[in-house]
Design a protein around this motif. Structure first.
Motif, PDB file in Angstrom:
ATOM      1  N   ALA A   1      11.167   9.586 -11.109  1.00  0.00           N
ATOM      2  CA  ALA A   1      11.386   8.227 -11.608  1.00  0.00           C
ATOM      3  C   ALA A   1      10.375   7.242 -11.028  1.00  0.00           C
ATOM      4  N   TRP A   2       9.699   7.630  -9.948  1.00  0.00           N
ATOM      5  CA  TRP A   2       8.739   6.707  -9.317  1.00  0.00           C
ATOM      6  C   TRP A   2       7.309   6.962  -9.742  1.00  0.00           C
ATOM      7  N   GLU A   3       7.110   7.980 -10.598  1.00  0.00           N
ATOM      8  CA  GLU A   3       5.744   8.343 -11.013  1.00  0.00           C
ATOM      9  C   GLU A   3       4.957   7.122 -11.513  1.00  0.00           C
ATOM     10  N   PHE A   4       5.627   6.248 -12.255  1.00  0.00           N
ATOM     11  CA  PHE A   4       4.918   5.123 -12.866  1.00  0.00           C
ATOM     12  C   PHE A   4       4.306   4.191 -11.821  1.00  0.00           C
ATOM     13  N   ILE A   5       4.914   4.153 -10.649  1.00  0.00           N
ATOM     14  CA  ILE A   5       4.381   3.256  -9.612  1.00  0.00           C
ATOM     15  C   ILE A   5       3.070   3.813  -9.060  1.00  0.00           C
ATOM     16  N   ALA A   6       3.066   5.121  -8.804  1.00  0.00           N
ATOM     17  CA  ALA A   6       1.847   5.759  -8.311  1.00  0.00           C
ATOM     18  C   ALA A   6       0.757   5.683  -9.384  1.00  0.00           C
ATOM     19  N   ARG A   7       1.160   5.984 -10.624  1.00  0.00           N
ATOM     20  CA  ARG A   7       0.194   6.080 -11.716  1.00  0.00           C
ATOM     21  C   ARG A   7      -0.324   4.697 -12.145  1.00  0.00           C
ATOM     22  N   ASP A   8       0.611   3.769 -12.436  1.00  0.00           N
ATOM     23  CA  ASP A   8       0.193   2.488 -13.022  1.00  0.00           C
ATOM     24  C   ASP A   8      -0.237   1.460 -11.983  1.00  0.00           C
ATOM     25  N   TYR A   9       0.294   1.557 -10.792  1.00  0.00           N
ATOM     26  CA  TYR A   9      -0.019   0.530  -9.789  1.00  0.00           C
ATOM     27  C   TYR A   9      -0.860   1.084  -8.638  1.00  0.00           C
ATOM     28  N   GLY A  10      -1.067   2.391  -8.628  1.00  0.00           N
ATOM     29  CA  GLY A  10      -1.868   3.004  -7.578  1.00  0.00           C
ATOM     30  C   GLY A  10      -1.241   2.914  -6.194  1.00  0.00           C
ATOM     31  N   ILE A  11       0.091   2.881  -6.158  1.00  0.00           N
ATOM     32  CA  ILE A  11       0.768   2.753  -4.863  1.00  0.00           C
ATOM     33  C   ILE A  11       1.423   4.086  -4.479  1.00  0.00           C
TER      34      ILE A  11
ATOM     35  N   GLN B   1       0.830  -1.203   0.000  1.00  0.00           N
ATOM     36  CA  GLN B   1       0.000   0.000   0.000  1.00  0.00           C
ATOM     37  C   GLN B   1       0.869   1.258   0.000  1.00  0.00           C
ATOM     38  N   GLY B   2       2.184   1.061   0.007  1.00  0.00           N
ATOM     39  CA  GLY B   2       3.065   2.230  -0.022  1.00  0.00           C
ATOM     40  C   GLY B   2       4.498   1.817  -0.245  1.00  0.00           C
ATOM     41  N   LEU B   3       5.254   2.719  -0.881  1.00  0.00           N
ATOM     42  CA  LEU B   3       6.671   2.441  -1.125  1.00  0.00           C
ATOM     43  C   LEU B   3       7.517   3.550  -0.506  1.00  0.00           C
ATOM     44  N   ILE B   4       8.422   3.128   0.388  1.00  0.00           N
ATOM     45  CA  ILE B   4       9.408   4.065   0.936  1.00  0.00           C
ATOM     46  C   ILE B   4      10.551   4.080  -0.073  1.00  0.00           C
ATOM     47  N   CYS B   5      10.595   5.117  -0.892  1.00  0.00           N
ATOM     48  CA  CYS B   5      11.554   5.129  -2.006  1.00  0.00           C
ATOM     49  C   CYS B   5      12.955   5.472  -1.500  1.00  0.00           C
TER      50      CYS B   5
ATOM     51  N   GLY C   1      -6.879   7.913   0.310  1.00  0.00           N
ATOM     52  CA  GLY C   1      -7.107   7.137  -0.909  1.00  0.00           C
ATOM     53  C   GLY C   1      -6.346   7.683  -2.104  1.00  0.00           C
ATOM     54  N   GLU C   2      -5.193   8.310  -1.839  1.00  0.00           N
ATOM     55  CA  GLU C   2      -4.392   8.886  -2.932  1.00  0.00           C
ATOM     56  C   GLU C   2      -3.216   7.997  -3.274  1.00  0.00           C
ATOM     57  N   ALA C   3      -2.656   8.211  -4.454  1.00  0.00           N
ATOM     58  CA  ALA C   3      -1.385   7.575  -4.799  1.00  0.00           C
ATOM     59  C   ALA C   3      -0.576   8.561  -5.623  1.00  0.00           C
ATOM     60  N   LYS C   4       0.413   9.190  -4.961  1.00  0.00           N
ATOM     61  CA  LYS C   4       1.259  10.132  -5.706  1.00  0.00           C
ATOM     62  C   LYS C   4       2.681  10.042  -5.171  1.00  0.00           C
ATOM     63  N   VAL C   5       3.579  10.715  -5.853  1.00  0.00           N
ATOM     64  CA  VAL C   5       4.979  10.709  -5.424  1.00  0.00           C
ATOM     65  C   VAL C   5       5.248  11.961  -4.613  1.00  0.00           C
ATOM     66  N   GLU C   6       5.776  11.766  -3.417  1.00  0.00           N
ATOM     67  CA  GLU C   6       6.136  12.913  -2.577  1.00  0.00           C
ATOM     68  C   GLU C   6       7.574  12.730  -2.092  1.00  0.00           C
ATOM     69  N   ILE C   7       8.143  13.818  -1.609  1.00  0.00           N
ATOM     70  CA  ILE C   7       9.525  13.760  -1.121  1.00  0.00           C
ATOM     71  C   ILE C   7       9.562  14.159   0.353  1.00  0.00           C
TER      72      ILE C   7
END
Lengths: 364, 334
Positions: A203-213, A187-191, A239-245
């Motif tokens: 570089a992690w956008e695809f994970i949020a976008r394509d996998y909803g993580i 349900q989440g990735l600690i990048c 209920g969001e999935a985006k890339v944050e820093i």
């Protein structure tokens, strides 16, 4: 600014923990990709602070651990060649290959030197013109650019005795492979922090976008990780999935373009073998044809011997986040840092070593 | 006269005599050594403590000390850690051919100064010269003899549940200072090795309390390994508080950069004591008066049960096991 103690203040940590507890109302599993994060989590006992709804799972982000036995055997075989100096980061020395390690090759007379930077390996090459210096290129996008820079420098200086055994790995392709396998439910990735400093959070956008993580890039201090977990929990709650820093002092969305350019100038993507995962297309780096004369694989004749996997070792499952170290029957009983069976027990960033050293959360 | 050590300096002949007369005796002179007999004749009396150690530090000169100072301090401290008053040391030099004689003399002078500061005499010695490559510049071997004052009973086996754990100052200074000079690392730091003789500090502690149960100097393997040894030998567990352990910010930063943990970094002028709780505050106050105990702090407590286990309460309020050092601490990849 003191740089270390300021990132370990207990009041700030308590504030973040309260915030996490408030946000983590749903069950969620987050993977910390990077071995450096696993170590901090274990060393600081961060799991003890998290609510029971949250699970943290270690990922494949330990460059030493994911190096396949067949590749380790190549490094060891090179170290046994006469007139060859193998230069390696210290982490690699104790890692067991099929039947030996660089440390054992060294004890048997091989010339293996620990270096702290690729430029030290270049110095070795300059100072030993009668010998060949092979740098064992292990690491992710963090080390790739520095190895590329050493190749460019060697080319510029006209050094003819410097070589690289490129065992580099790339992070986004392996995460994609893990997610595509369907083995782990996240349900989440600690990048990874340092990798993202180079390749950028985008570089992690695809994970949020394509996998909803949800993805959050984290630094390596306990406060960084707590803040990252809090941000992930907030995304899950909303209920969001985006890339944050959560590591703005080190990471930008675009990354370090200079480093990327140098890496791409010297290396091209290639298939790579990952321990426990197998070959993954485009997940490694090989020297481009115009730099072939620096490629140790192409310029030395050596026999790494047959590849032998260690029976019962679960390093592969652990790297995929499918098992935890205590679930391995060898853990602590047969496999210890003194007599490691698999690399995850040796590397300073290995999950098994982190669990072994810091694991039991008993207050004594 | 040559300015470098030759193999002949170790031959036992004229050159050997010359190096003793010119480089050793002027600095280390005392009535026992000056006799140059085959063995020193001494009359120590009382209960004796006896130890030996070898020194192979590289580089041989480092910020805050050198191999000579280290050898005297290391030996004196080993004696002091059983409560002994160090008295006599022997010192053997294994020298790599080609070592500049002025470097040897710098080391000998440093031995002299440190021995004077510690109040010990070098009463026996030996010199061997080995072929180039047979040693790394200079190795030293020592033996040390001391007498134990009546009433003191100090051992790694004697830590008792309830004892208070006191640390004499900041950890990691020596290891990081030496590492900063290593080829390939040489990072700029003002950090100095903490290398120091601790016998006077120990004597002062014993004046305040004879209920000091255990003393250890956390050298190689660092504080973590020392605590583990004591926990194992005494069959107790130890609980320490991260917040209470003094560490310099420079050491913390260097450790962060290199992927090391200060708990595992060597010290050469620090001690860890376990003291009966009734005397702990008095011992601590006494330690803080000594220059080598100025930053002394109570860092934890000896507990019953779980023999051999060391647990640290972290700054964040969590707890974790502190394990023994495994292998050499190696800097990480990224």
């Amino acid at each position: 600014m003191k740089l270390v103690s300021e990132f370990r203040q207990s009041e700030l940590a308590q504030g973040l923990v309260r915030s996490i507890r408030r946000h983590a109302t749903k069950e969620a599993r987050f993977m910390e990709f990077c071995g450096g994060h696993t170590v901090v989590i274990m060393k600081c006992g961060l799991r003890q602070l998290l609510p029971p709804t949250l699970t943290l799972t270690a990922g494949p982000g330990c460059p030493v651990c994911v190096t396949d036995n067949a590749d380790l055997d190549k490094a060891i075989a090179l170290a046994k060649l006469p007139n060859v100096i193998v230069a390696s980061f210290g982490d690699m020395l104790r890692v067991p290959g099929s039947c030996s390690s660089l440390q054992e090759a060294k004890a048997a007379g091989g010339d293996v030197r620990i270096v702290y930077s690729t430029l030290d390996a270049l110095t070795l090459a300059r100072e030993n013109p009668e010998k060949s210096v092979v740098f064992i290129g292990i690491g992710f996008e963090t080390t790739g650019p520095t190895v590329a820079a050493s190749v460019l420098q060697a080319a510029q200086e006209g050094l003819t005795n410097y070589y690289v055994l490129s065992l580099h790995k790339l992070c986004p392709p392996i995460i994609k492979a893990l997610l595509d396998s369907g083995e782990v439910n996240l349900q989440g990735l600690i990048c990874p922090g340092h990798v993202s400093a180079v390749i950028g959070a985008n570089a992690w956008e695809f994970i949020a976008r394509d996998y909803g993580i949800p993805c959050v890039v984290s630094g390596f201090e306990p406060l960084d990780i707590l803040q990252c977990v809090d941000m992930l929990a907030q995304q899950v709650a909303r209920g969001e999935a985006k890339v944050e820093i959560a590591y703005r002092r080190g990471v930008t969305p675009e990354g370090n373009q200079t480093a990327i350019k140098i890496m791409e100038q010297v290396f091209e993507p290639a298939p790579a073998r990952w321990r426990g995962i197998g070959e993954v297309a485009g997940s490694g780096l090989k020297l481009r044809p115009e730099f072939e004369r620096f490629d140790a694989e192409l310029n030395f004749e050596f026999d790494p011997g047959p590849t032998i996997e260690h029976k019962g070792c679960l390093c592969g499952d652990i790297l995929r986040g499918v098992k935890t170290p205590p679930q391995c029957s060898l853990f602590r009983r047969v496999c210890t840092p003194i007599n490691p069976v698999g690399p995850c027990m040796v590397s300073s960033e290995g999950s098994c070593a982190a669990y072994y050293h810091y694991g039991e959360e008993n207050d004594g | 006269m040559t300015d470098k050590i030759l193999l002949a300096h170790g031959s036992g002949g004229k050159l050997a005599r010359e190096i003793i007369q010119n480089s050793f005796l002027p600095a280390l002179s005392n009535s026992i050594l000056n006799k140059l007999d085959d063995a020193a004749v001494i009359e120590p009396g009382g209960r004796l403590a006896f130890t030996t150690d070898s020194y192979v530090v590289q580089p041989i000169f480092f910020p805050g000390g050198d191999i000579g100072k280290l050898a005297v301090c290391g030996t004196v401290n080993d004696l002091a850690m059983v409560g002994a008053t160090p008295q006599y040391l022997s010192l053997s030099f294994i020298i790599e051919e080609g070592l500049p004689i002025n470097e040897l003399e710098r080391v000998v002078n440093s031995v002299k100064e440190t021995a004077q500061a510690a109040g010990v005499e070098i009463v026996a010695g030996d010199t061997k010269v080995v072929n180039r490559g047979g040693a790394d510049k200079l190795f030293l071997n020592t033996a040390g003899l001391g007498t134990i004052p009546p009433g003191a009973n100090i051992s790694g086996h004697n830590a008792r549940p309830g004892d208070v754990v006191i640390l004499s100052g900041t950890i990691g200074d020596h290891g990081i200072a030496v590492l900063s000079q290593r080829e390939g690392l040489d990072f700029a730091t003002k950090l100095q090795s903490d290398c120091a003789p601790l016998n006077k500090l120990v004597a002062e502690m014993l004046e305040v309390s004879l209920d000091i149960h255990c003393l250890r100097d956390p050298t190689r393997g660092g504080l973590a390994s020392t605590l583990n040894e004591v926990a194992e030998q005494s069959g107790v567990s130890i609980r320490i508080e991260e917040e209470k352990i003094p560490v310099r910010e420079e050491v913390l930063s260097a450790c962060e950069m290199l992927g090391l943990d200060p708990l595992y970094i060597a010290n050469e002028g620090k001690l860890m004591a376990t003291v009966d709780p009734k005397d702990a505050e008095a011992v601590l106050a006494q330690m803080q008066k000594n220059e080598y105990g100025r930053n002394a702090a109570i860092i934890g407590e000896i507990k019953e049960g779980n023999p051999g286990r060391v647990v640290m309460r972290t700054r964040l309020g969590t707890s974790r096991i502190i394990d023994m050092l495994v292998g050499e601490p190696l800097p990480r990849i990224c």
